[in-house]
Motif scaffolding. Structure first.
Motif, PDB file in Angstrom:
ATOM      1  N   ASP A   1     -10.002  -2.492  -8.476  1.00 51.42           N
ATOM      2  CA  ASP A   1      -9.040  -2.472  -7.369  1.00 51.42           C
ATOM      3  C   ASP A   1      -9.562  -1.619  -6.207  1.00 51.42           C
ATOM      4  O   ASP A   1      -9.408  -1.984  -5.038  1.00 51.42           O
ATOM      5  CB  ASP A   1      -7.693  -1.936  -7.836  1.00 51.42           C
TER       6      ASP A   1
ATOM      7  N   HIS B   1       0.812  -1.216   0.000  1.00 54.67           N
ATOM      8  CA  HIS B   1       0.000   0.000   0.000  1.00 54.67           C
ATOM      9  C   HIS B   1       0.844   1.263   0.000  1.00 54.67           C
ATOM     10  O   HIS B   1       0.312   2.362   0.137  1.00 54.67           O
ATOM     11  CB  HIS B   1      -0.931   0.024   1.227  1.00 54.67           C
TER      12      HIS B   1
ATOM     13  N   THR C   1      -5.117   3.692 -10.909  1.00 56.42           N
ATOM     14  CA  THR C   1      -5.764   2.546 -10.295  1.00 56.42           C
ATOM     15  C   THR C   1      -6.977   2.197 -11.149  1.00 56.42           C
ATOM     16  O   THR C   1      -7.226   2.826 -12.176  1.00 56.42           O
ATOM     17  CB  THR C   1      -6.173   2.853  -8.836  1.00 56.42           C
ATOM     18  N   THR C   2      -7.721   1.179 -10.735  1.00 57.30           N
ATOM     19  CA  THR C   2      -8.883   0.737 -11.503  1.00 57.30           C
ATOM     20  C   THR C   2     -10.105   0.674 -10.588  1.00 57.30           C
ATOM     21  O   THR C   2      -9.966   0.518  -9.365  1.00 57.30           O
ATOM     22  CB  THR C   2      -8.658  -0.655 -12.110  1.00 57.30           C
TER      23      THR C   2
ATOM     24  N   THR D   1      -4.550   3.260  -5.081  1.00 59.34           N
ATOM     25  CA  THR D   1      -5.751   2.551  -4.649  1.00 59.34           C
ATOM     26  C   THR D   1      -6.037   2.839  -3.181  1.00 59.34           C
ATOM     27  O   THR D   1      -7.182   3.120  -2.796  1.00 59.34           O
ATOM     28  CB  THR D   1      -5.597   1.034  -4.881  1.00 59.34           C
TER      29      THR D   1
ATOM     30  N   GLU E   1     -12.363  -3.520  -4.440  1.00 63.06           N
ATOM     31  CA  GLU E   1     -11.852  -4.631  -3.630  1.00 63.06           C
ATOM     32  C   GLU E   1     -11.247  -4.131  -2.321  1.00 63.06           C
ATOM     33  O   GLU E   1     -11.523  -4.679  -1.242  1.00 63.06           O
ATOM     34  CB  GLU E   1     -10.806  -5.408  -4.429  1.00 63.06           C
TER      35      GLU E   1
END
Length: 317
Positions: A171, A126, A167-168, A139, A174
């Protein structure tokens, strides 16, 4: 994963102890600050005065973040809005009067002297080294933003991270689920639901949020208009094809970013007017333009949009 280029701030911060180690004393520091040669960023931290004066408000904030990190625990990293700023994404509705750090040294979270210390499990995946500082990953930063501000404000930064490809949506969704028991994370699911990487600016994000919050039809972002021969002609910010309406957000940035080299503001406005007329001729649609001041008067704006949509329905009957 590449962050946009920002002003290089490396080695601009120096501390009182650095000055003392060079043989100077506190009186010398006071004199240098008074004459403007140095600028006091915060207690015990300084920068070259000319360099400070040349920086934007955002870059001054980034420099304050570096000053805080110079004296923070070695496990600290920039997080929340401080990480978002360093990733180069837009921030709206969040004051930049405090530096936000995440720490893993076991001490509790606290707020002191313009610094917010967040205590939360922060695994190595992270964290990122970005330029000359350690920050939480894009993220993680996206989820952090949902915990510190309202949905609309969080969306501005989350969409910025998504649009840049840092990021997506999957992601973020989640990690938001994994961290669902964080304090103040109740809005994370809604942010995840409304987030859209197609939205390119804070104005577009706020417009999309406005439409949702006021129970108006959901527009299609970045809608492509084609000419009589099927060739791409223009792209509009939002479209409501079933209502025969397209929406353009008019922010000051658009008038700077989309002007051609050597084009005056007047020339750009005329070119934009011709573009709008051409789209209306081809599609038979009408254009709704929304500004920052419109978004600050949501009731009036919602009424105006509903009236336009109702008039389009009557015209088709």
């Amino acid at each position: 994963m590449t962050a946009p280029e920002l002003v290089d701030l490396e080695n601009l911060v120096f501390l009182r102890r650095d000055v003392l180690d060079q043989g100077y004393d506190d009186r010398h520091i006071v004199r240098m600050v008074r004459c403007g040669a140095w600028h006091r960023i915060r207690r015990g931290a300084y920068a070259d005065g000319e360099a400070w004066r040349s920086l934007s408000e955002t870059d001054r904030y980034r420099l304050r973040c570096r000053a805080v990190l110079r004296t923070a625990h070695s496990s600290s990293s920039l997080s929340h809005v401080s990480a978002a700023i360093e990733w180069g994404v837009p921030v709206w509705g969040v004051p930049l009067d405090e530096v936000h750090l995440s720490r893993v040294d076991g001490k509790g979270g606290r707020r002191e002297a313009g610094v917010v210390h967040h205590r939360a499990p922060t695994p190595a995946e992270h964290l990122c080294d970005l330029r000359d500082v350690r920050v939480t990953s894009p993220t993680r930063c996206a989820v952090e933003m949902t915990s510190m501000t309202g949905v609309e404000s969080a969306l501005v930064s989350v969409n910025g991270l998504l649009h840049l490809g840092l990021t997506t949506p999957a992601d973020v969704a989640e990690l938001a689920h994994d961290l669902r028991f964080w304090p103040s994370s109740i809005g994370a699911n809604l942010v995840v639901r409304l987030a859209d990487p197609r939205l390119e600016s804070p104005g577009e994000t706020r417009t999309a949020y406005f439409m949702w919050a006021n129970h108006l039809p959901k527009p299609i972002p970045q809608f492509q208009i084609h000419d009589e021969h099927g060739r791409p002609l223009a792209r509009v910010d939002f479209a409501l094809p079933e209502h025969g309406v397209f929406i353009e957000f008019d922010g000051a940035a658009k008038y700077q970013e989309h002007r051609r080299p050597g084009e005056t503001l007047e020339d750009y406005v005329l070119r934009e007017k011709r573009r709008e007329e051409r789209i209306c001729q081809l599609t038979g649609w009408v254009c709704l333009r929304i500004t920052w001041s419109d978004l600050n008067r949501p009731r009036e704006l919602a009424l105006r949009i509903r009236r336009v949509l109702e008039s389009r329905i009557r015209a088709d009957q």
